[in-house]
Scaffold this active site. Structure first.
Site, short mmCIF file in Angstrom:
data_model
loop_
_atom_site.label_atom_id
_atom_site.label_comp_id
_atom_site.label_asym_id
_atom_site.label_seq_id
_atom_site.Cartn_x
_atom_site.Cartn_y
_atom_site.Cartn_z
N HIS A 74 55.23 31.13 39.36
CA HIS A 74 53.88 31.69 39.61
C HIS A 74 53.83 33.11 39.06
O HIS A 74 54.36 34.05 39.67
CB HIS A 74 53.58 31.67 41.12
CG HIS A 74 52.20 32.13 41.49
ND1 HIS A 74 51.32 31.36 42.23
CD2 HIS A 74 51.54 33.28 41.24
CE1 HIS A 74 50.19 32.02 42.42
NE2 HIS A 74 50.30 33.20 41.84
N HIS A 76 51.33 35.89 36.27
CA HIS A 76 50.03 36.15 35.62
C HIS A 76 50.32 36.96 34.37
O HIS A 76 50.02 38.16 34.30
CB HIS A 76 49.11 36.92 36.56
CG HIS A 76 48.69 36.15 37.78
ND1 HIS A 76 47.53 35.42 37.84
CD2 HIS A 76 49.30 35.98 38.98
CE1 HIS A 76 47.42 34.84 39.03
NE2 HIS A 76 48.49 35.17 39.74
N LYS A 79 47.57 39.17 32.74
CA LYS A 79 47.15 40.43 33.35
C LYS A 79 48.21 41.52 33.20
O LYS A 79 47.94 42.69 33.45
CB LYS A 79 46.92 40.25 34.85
CG LYS A 79 45.79 39.33 35.25
CD LYS A 79 45.57 39.39 36.75
CE LYS A 79 44.38 38.55 37.17
NZ LYS A 79 44.72 37.18 37.53
N HIS A 225 45.73 28.85 44.14
CA HIS A 225 45.92 30.01 45.00
C HIS A 225 45.14 29.67 46.28
O HIS A 225 44.02 29.17 46.19
CB HIS A 225 45.27 31.26 44.42
CG HIS A 225 46.01 31.88 43.27
ND1 HIS A 225 46.34 31.21 42.13
CD2 HIS A 225 46.45 33.15 43.09
CE1 HIS A 225 46.96 32.03 41.31
NE2 HIS A 225 47.05 33.21 41.86
N GLU A 228 44.80 33.86 50.40
CA GLU A 228 45.50 35.12 50.16
C GLU A 228 44.77 36.22 50.92
O GLU A 228 44.12 37.10 50.34
CB GLU A 228 45.55 35.42 48.65
CG GLU A 228 46.55 36.52 48.32
CD GLU A 228 46.65 36.82 46.84
OE1 GLU A 228 45.93 36.18 46.05
OE2 GLU A 228 47.45 37.70 46.48
N ASP A 326 54.71 36.62 40.61
CA ASP A 326 53.27 36.91 40.67
C ASP A 326 52.93 37.98 39.63
O ASP A 326 53.37 37.93 38.51
CB ASP A 326 52.87 37.32 42.08
CG ASP A 326 51.40 36.97 42.39
OD1 ASP A 326 50.77 36.31 41.55
OD2 ASP A 326 50.91 37.35 43.47
N ASN A 327 52.21 39.01 40.03
CA ASN A 327 51.69 39.97 39.06
C ASN A 327 52.73 41.04 38.72
O ASN A 327 53.62 41.32 39.52
CB ASN A 327 50.44 40.64 39.62
CG ASN A 327 49.35 39.62 39.91
OD1 ASN A 327 49.42 38.88 40.87
ND2 ASN A 327 48.37 39.58 39.04
O1 LIG Z 1 46.17 37.67 39.63
C1 LIG Z 1 46.01 37.33 40.79
C2 LIG Z 1 44.89 36.63 41.24
C3 LIG Z 1 44.81 36.32 42.56
N1 LIG Z 1 45.80 36.67 43.39
C4 LIG Z 1 46.88 37.34 42.96
O2 LIG Z 1 47.78 37.65 43.72
N2 LIG Z 1 46.96 37.64 41.66
#
Ligand SMILES: O=c1cc[nH]c(=O)[nH]1
Length: 432
Positions: A74, A76, A79, A225, A228, A326-327
């Site tokens: 997972h 991104h 971004k 997702h 969250e 994640d990000n």
């Molecule tokens: O890029 C994203 C989009 C939704 N939630 C996240 O944690 N990251």
């Protein structure tokens, strides 16, 4: 380390039981056993309990840990690393959503997305990752820009990183049935996964039905997702499990975040988890990003919960659980480098992956690989499989997880790789 073209050995390495199909040495209470590994023509030739006679050992690793390469299920990548030009103004989820939206509209050309994705993949590869799934912001017109970039990157990185892509859009975007049908066709043509951010809207079930129907029509796996948020009333995970049952869905479903579960009453939580287990849904927690975003307060008070989901209760029910990056350096998470050892180190502290360690190491190896539908070679060390290994300085969990292990060695197909990570200033021209 001595290597020869045809083969070499790694003697007296520590392997964790959870990385082996059939542990044959004796393992300590932390799960480690001492082994000799032979590597022949880029593959694992043999794995045997370490010879008692240390003097005979060539390439004596003196008990250093060797793991498989990581799977990061997972991320991104699209971004990644926009922080210098678009920081999160207050560290909140809404701050992240709005900042990324503005940045996407202003900057996300094919060249911009490609350069940042390439940067992220170079980091992941250098840290020892072999497979990555990225979400791709897919609201129009970004879908037409990012998906071709993703397809090109997947081809460029084939053989080094197995790259998967899942579309990402707020579930309300699915209300536009014609546009969503076009997106599903694009994702199918690109060999991606169908995904959305699921949250509590009045027509959630109808929108999930549309997503499941499209996945069945195109034969796609699903990646959501969900929940969250710290809002106790957020129950999208339960709705996803119910939709899977309604549609008798037999593809893979991976659901990320599920933070609100940790805030709900026990009886309700356990009923949700039973429904998730019954549908073979995998869950990925994003401990670093959710520690950053969840319970973020703008009134000068201290966060009171960790933001992560109920991994222990899930694992106890046989749910396939993973943790992931994640990000990275974007408004959803100001830090990170796609280093799955860092993710595991942080998860150990945040989620208590210790006392006992048990099978928790699988959360960055075999479990995410299963969630991504990858073959059994991923996340395991097995005879006959490619010698994709990481050799650390640490000889125990406390040594492995106390330092960044910047000097770890990554072996791919039996050869050491160049572990140079890209310099930040390579992206400076995109940040002006
Ligand atoms: O890029 C994203 C989009 C939704 N939630 C996240 O944690 N990251």
């Amino acid at each position: 380390m001595v290597t020869r073209n045809f083969g070499f050995s790694l003697s007296r390495v520590r392997l964790h039981a959870s990385w082996l199909a059939a542990p044959s040495a004796s393992h300590d209470t932390d799960g480690f056993g001492l082994y000799d590994i032979e590597i022949v023509d880029g593959r694992i030739g043999s794995i045997v309990p370490a010879a008692a006679d240390v003097r005979r050992a060539e390439n004596d690793m003196a008990g250093r840990i060797v793991s498989p390469c990581f799977t990061d299920c997972h991320t991104h990548l699209d971004k990644g690393h926009i922080w210098p030009r678009r920081p999160n103004p207050d560290g909140t989820f809404m701050g992240a959503l709005e900042s990324v939206g503005e940045d996407r509209v202003a900057h996300w050309s094919a060249g911009d997305v490609e350069a940042r994705m390439e940067f992220g993949l170079r980091c992941a590869y250098a840290h020892g990752t072999r497979a990555v799934r990225t979400h791709l912001d897919s609201i129009s017109p970004q879908d037409a820009i990012s998906w071709p970039v993703f397809e090109a990157m997947r081809e460029r990185w084939a053989g080094r990183i197995e790259l998967q892509g899942a579309c990402l859009l707020g579930i309300e975007g699915v209300r536009d049935a014609d546009w969503f049908a076009t997106l599903a066709s694009r994702v199918a043509a690109a060999g991606g996964m169908l995904g959305a951010v699921a949250y509590m809207v009045p027509d959630l079930d109808a929108l999930l039905d549309r997503i499941f129907a499209a996945a069945i029509e195109h034969g796609l796996d699903l990646d959501f997702h969900a929940d969250e948020t710290g809002d106790v009333d957020a129950r999208a995970l339960r709705h996803i499990a119910d939709a899977a049952a309604r549609h008798r869905f037999d593809g893979q479903i991976l659901v990320g975040h599920c933070c609100s579960l940790a805030r709900q009453p026990d009886a309700e939580v356990l009923a949700t988890l039973d429904a998730v287990a019954a549908q073979n849904i995998s869950v990925v927690s994003l401990p670093m990003c959710n520690l950053y975003l969840q319970d973020r307060r703008t009134d000068g008070t201290t966060p009171r919960w960790r933001g992560v989901t109920l991994l222990h209760e899930m694992a106890a029910r046989g749910i396939n659980v993973a943790v992931a990056s994640d990000n990275t350096r974007d408004p959803f998470y100001a830090y990170g480098d796609l280093d799955m050892l860092e993710v595991y180190r942080m998860a150990t502290r945040i989620c208590h992956f210790d006392h006992p360690v048990g099978d928790w190491p699988k959360t960055v190896f075999a479990n995410p690989a299963a969630a991504m539908g990858l073959d059994a070679a991923h996340g395991r060390i097995a005879v006959g499989e490619p010698a994709d290994l990481i050799l650390y300085e640490g000889r125990s969990w406390t040594e492995l997880l106390s330092r960044p292990e910047a000097n770890r060695m990554v072996i791919r197909n039996g050869a050491l790789i160049d572990r140079t990570i890209p310099a930040y200033d390579e992206l400076d021209h995109l940040m002006e």
